[in-house]
Write a protein that holds these residues in place. Structure first.
Motif, PDB file in Angstrom:
ATOM      1  N   ILE B  19       0.733  -1.283   0.129  1.00 25.73           N
ATOM      2  CA  ILE B  19       0.101  -0.037  -0.167  1.00 25.73           C
ATOM      3  C   ILE B  19       1.090   1.361  -0.054  1.00 25.73           C
ATOM      4  N   GLU B  20       2.002   1.124   0.635  1.00 25.47           N
ATOM      5  CA  GLU B  20       2.991   2.191   0.698  1.00 25.47           C
ATOM      6  C   GLU B  20       3.584   2.590  -0.755  1.00 25.47           C
ATOM      7  N   ALA B  79      -9.272   3.054   3.184  1.00 24.44           N
ATOM      8  CA  ALA B  79      -8.995   3.900   4.502  1.00 24.44           C
ATOM      9  C   ALA B  79      -7.463   3.936   4.516  1.00 24.44           C
ATOM     10  N   LEU B  80      -6.895   2.633   4.426  1.00 21.62           N
ATOM     11  CA  LEU B  80      -5.350   2.452   4.544  1.00 21.62           C
ATOM     12  C   LEU B  80      -4.458   3.392   3.546  1.00 21.62           C
ATOM     13  N   LEU B  81      -5.194   3.243   2.250  1.00 21.16           N
ATOM     14  CA  LEU B  81      -4.326   3.943   1.369  1.00 21.16           C
ATOM     15  C   LEU B  81      -4.539   5.518   1.183  1.00 21.16           C
ATOM     16  N   SER B  82      -5.547   6.014   1.748  1.00 28.77           N
ATOM     17  CA  SER B  82      -5.824   7.249   2.036  1.00 28.77           C
ATOM     18  C   SER B  82      -4.785   7.813   3.160  1.00 28.77           C
ATOM     19  N   MET B  83      -4.780   7.108   4.133  1.00 34.01           N
ATOM     20  CA  MET B  83      -3.741   7.374   5.319  1.00 34.01           C
ATOM     21  C   MET B  83      -2.400   7.417   4.901  1.00 34.01           C
ATOM     22  N   ALA B  84      -1.919   6.323   4.020  1.00 31.84           N
ATOM     23  CA  ALA B  84      -0.506   6.436   3.319  1.00 31.84           C
ATOM     24  C   ALA B  84      -0.524   7.898   2.550  1.00 31.84           C
ATOM     25  N   HIS B  86      -1.879  10.612   2.813  1.00 31.22           N
ATOM     26  CA  HIS B  86      -1.840  11.749   4.098  1.00 31.22           C
ATOM     27  C   HIS B  86      -0.352  11.943   4.414  1.00 31.22           C
ATOM     28  N   LYS B  87      -0.041  10.669   4.859  1.00 32.60           N
ATOM     29  CA  LYS B  87       1.448  10.591   5.231  1.00 32.60           C
ATOM     30  C   LYS B  87       2.506  11.277   4.500  1.00 32.60           C
ATOM     31  N   ALA B  92      -6.194  13.633   0.254  1.00 31.50           N
ATOM     32  CA  ALA B  92      -7.044  12.381  -0.114  1.00 31.50           C
ATOM     33  C   ALA B  92      -8.207  12.304   0.378  1.00 31.50           C
ATOM     34  N   ARG B  93      -9.248  11.536  -0.175  1.00 33.40           N
ATOM     35  CA  ARG B  93     -10.236  11.175   0.549  1.00 33.40           C
ATOM     36  C   ARG B  93     -10.850   9.843  -0.058  1.00 33.40           C
TER      37      ARG B  93
END
Lengths: 413, 413
Positions: B19-20, B79-84, B86-87, B92-93
């Motif tokens: 995902i990262e 959700a996980l990809l959006s978090m990645a 954002h990091k 992203a949404r």
């Protein structure tokens, strides 16, 4: 024939076998003619697994995306439970929070329910279907997925019961009811058949973990009869309702709550002038530290002592803030103690029973337990004592208020 | 600056690390100024885990509840990809299928997309946000969660690209493009730089597993340029587009497809009268058996032979149906053979190149491979041969049509 909202927590749906057991219970209620709305949590462990995935990616994941992630936990459970109900020949239909239109504000991770659309549920119930709803979640006006925060599934259950005007909201958990005190501490603790919303609120806020405060507040506000039951064994549980008129027959004290979660801080010898309390607690609240008990006694020689308690996790923080405040105010000294316990007696009956507090103090004195702080509300008396006496104090109070043997409203657990 | 829809399959998002890597790739595209909509599948293994839970509960879980269950897989990934993202400082949404209002029919497990509301996505893109959409899922008019069936995430990607009029729909997968034939069979197989929708459809329907047929049909219908790329290594992949006008320069054959999935059944010596084909295939289709090739030759002495192929899994079934039909029709004999292979040459160029079929037949004859059946379409010639010659046939055809060495539209993989 009643309309029941049944809420099952994470351990109650923690495996395929547990989900089957929930389906069995729902089936028994259906066979008795009850209409059932089931609210479920995520399978135990699932929420932590999802949080772990998020933490692997980001130390500070966005609250919106956390809600998208975590809400999948309950969604899995509603589908599985519906399948288990179908297998038993029951009609059932699952709904996520957003599908059933549980509209919340947009405070991701701690959203508050604003309204619930009962139309679809009512159609299903009328058609003889079991309605299975994902707890803990909703959606805001824009359709963003939200979660209600810890214990949110209880809140979902109560909110649905209120919206549907259900006869009872049943919270199935791993304990079989609300006890006069913690059975692990007092052998003779007994399950209460009934307790009032107000008592339950005090018990919950004082550390009894059976129900989340928010759900009890909600149930009290909308007068939804709430019942705590075990999902692992049969039983009547404890019914939480509005106070009845026959309160004269109620015992003075319904239960004893206690915790070791707090720490105590005292400013000694501060000027007894207007605004001093605000000058002390302002910086504490600015540091996002929540204060529980606050005690200030009358002044002697123009100075007074000011004591408050905080959660033990915040003890070091609070102390360093307070040391600065002490200098500013010219306090004589700062005392602090994290080795304390808070013990409380709770009961709506104490309104009509004189001498409840003195019975409490006498019982503690008989065990030579020194009382450090006292705080009272209408249906509660709390004391702070040395933490090493906590169990002794709870047992002696449980006995002093006749909870060991009282027949009223109490039965063997 | 282009608008790209990028679709990542299960293995491409199979772990936090993968995902990262997807987030890194999206970031590179953003830095080049592209607007990005990402469509993701469930993390590999997750769908099977969920199916396992359902199967533990019910042998025949309801299709509606399976969709509620399975749709959580992609929801976790968005959700996980959006978090990645954002990091990495990107806005992203995430959106589930139902949130982005991918409206489908109500055919749970194999729903078809009816319309897509692009308004929210367009607002996000205009605001510089990456839009992350759960593939494979939507919701019907009543808000019931639906899934699109196998390969549905590809369809979601193409449908979003069509609705948004994206410049390209990029399908990231574990192969780096579409090859002239399977590189595991022919060492000299080469990656195609371009292929037409029609060719890709023939390749896919003939057993090349790179893309799902539905998504190619969809892309062709809405003229969405489709690119197949590897999510594990950099490269241009293969672009699938509408046929260009300079088709004269195209090679006669773009690729060789093959499979061992079929079985062949023949009715010999049946009356050559109107309606006989229907009397044979009617009972076959009534038994829910899909027929692929159908061949009937001219009649001799008032009788003819009728041959068709079915999926090898249906061979026994089809044979027992056919034995009954044979009796009714007074057929002389029934022949059947499951040890066959189908080998096809595909290319829009064969429209303007004479002698393509005869080149094929000559190449096979040179290897002494007997042709059992022949079937042709405008851009394809398929033959059925003994399965033991399959690899030999593919290699000889790959060479006969210059695919080993052709420089046109082909590059080293």
């Amino acid at each position: 024939m009643a309309l029941l909202v049944q809420k099952y927590g994470g351990t109650s749906v923690g495996s395929v076998e547990r989900i089957e057991a929930v389906a069995d219970r729902v089936q028994r209620h259906r066979e008795q003619g009850d209409d059932i709305v089931v609210v479920v949590s995520a399978m135990s462990g699932e929420t932590n697994r999802l949080i772990g995935l998020a933490k692997d990616i980001s130390e500070a994941p966005s609250a919106r995306e956390m809600d998208v992630l975590l809400s999948t936990g309950e969604q899995v459970t509603i589908a599985l439970l519906s399948m288990a109900l179908h297998k038993r020949g029951l009609e059932a239909r699952s709904y996520t929070g957003s599908q059933i239109r549980i509209t919340t504000d947009s405070a991701h991770g701690k959203a508050r329910i604003q309204k619930i659309d009962t139309e679809a549920m009512q159609l299903d119930l009328d058609a003889g279907r079991v309605v299975v709803v994902a707890g803990f979640q909703g959606a805001d006006e824009l359709g963003n997925i939200t979660t209600l925060g810890r214990g949110g599934s209880d809140t979902t259950g109560v909110a649905l019961a209120a919206a549907l005007e259900a006869d009872e909201c049943q919270i199935y958990t791993d304990v079989d009811g609300v006890y006069t005190t913690d059975p692990r501490v007092v052998d003779s603790a007994r399950r209460l058949e009934k307790i009032t919303f107000e008592e339950m609120l005090e018990m919950a806020s004082l550390g009894s973990k059976v129900l989340q405060i928010r759900s009890v507040e909600f149930a009290g506000k909308y007068q939804v009869p709430l019942r705590v039951l075990s999902s692992f064994k049969e039983g009547e549980g404890t019914l939480i309702t509005a106070e009845e008129n026959d309160s004269m027959e109620q015992p003075a004290v319904s239960g004893i709550a206690f915790n070791r979660d707090e720490a105590k801080l005292t400013l000694k010898g501060i000027p007894d002038i207007p605004g001093v309390a605000a000058r002390i607690l302002g910086p504490i609240s600015d540091a996002n530290i929540e204060v529980d008990m606050i005690v200030q006694n009358i002044s002697v020689d123009g100075t007074t002592d000011f004591t408050f308690t905080v959660h033990r996790n915040e003890y070091e923080n609070a102390l360093s803030v307070l040391n600065n405040v002490a200098k500013e105010l010219g306090a004589k000294d700062v005392f602090s103690d994290a080795k304390i316990a808070k013990v409380s007696i709770v009961g709506v009956g104490m309104r009509s029973h004189a001498g409840v507090a003195s019975t409490m103090f006498r019982a503690l004195a008989a065990e030579s337990i020194n009382i450090q702080l006292i705080s009272t509300s209408e249906i509660k008396v709390s004391v702070i004592i040395d933490e090493k006496y906590m169990e002794l104090a709870v047992r002696s109070l449980h006995s002093a208020f006749g909870l060991d043997t009282s027949a009223y409203g109490v039965s063997k657990g």
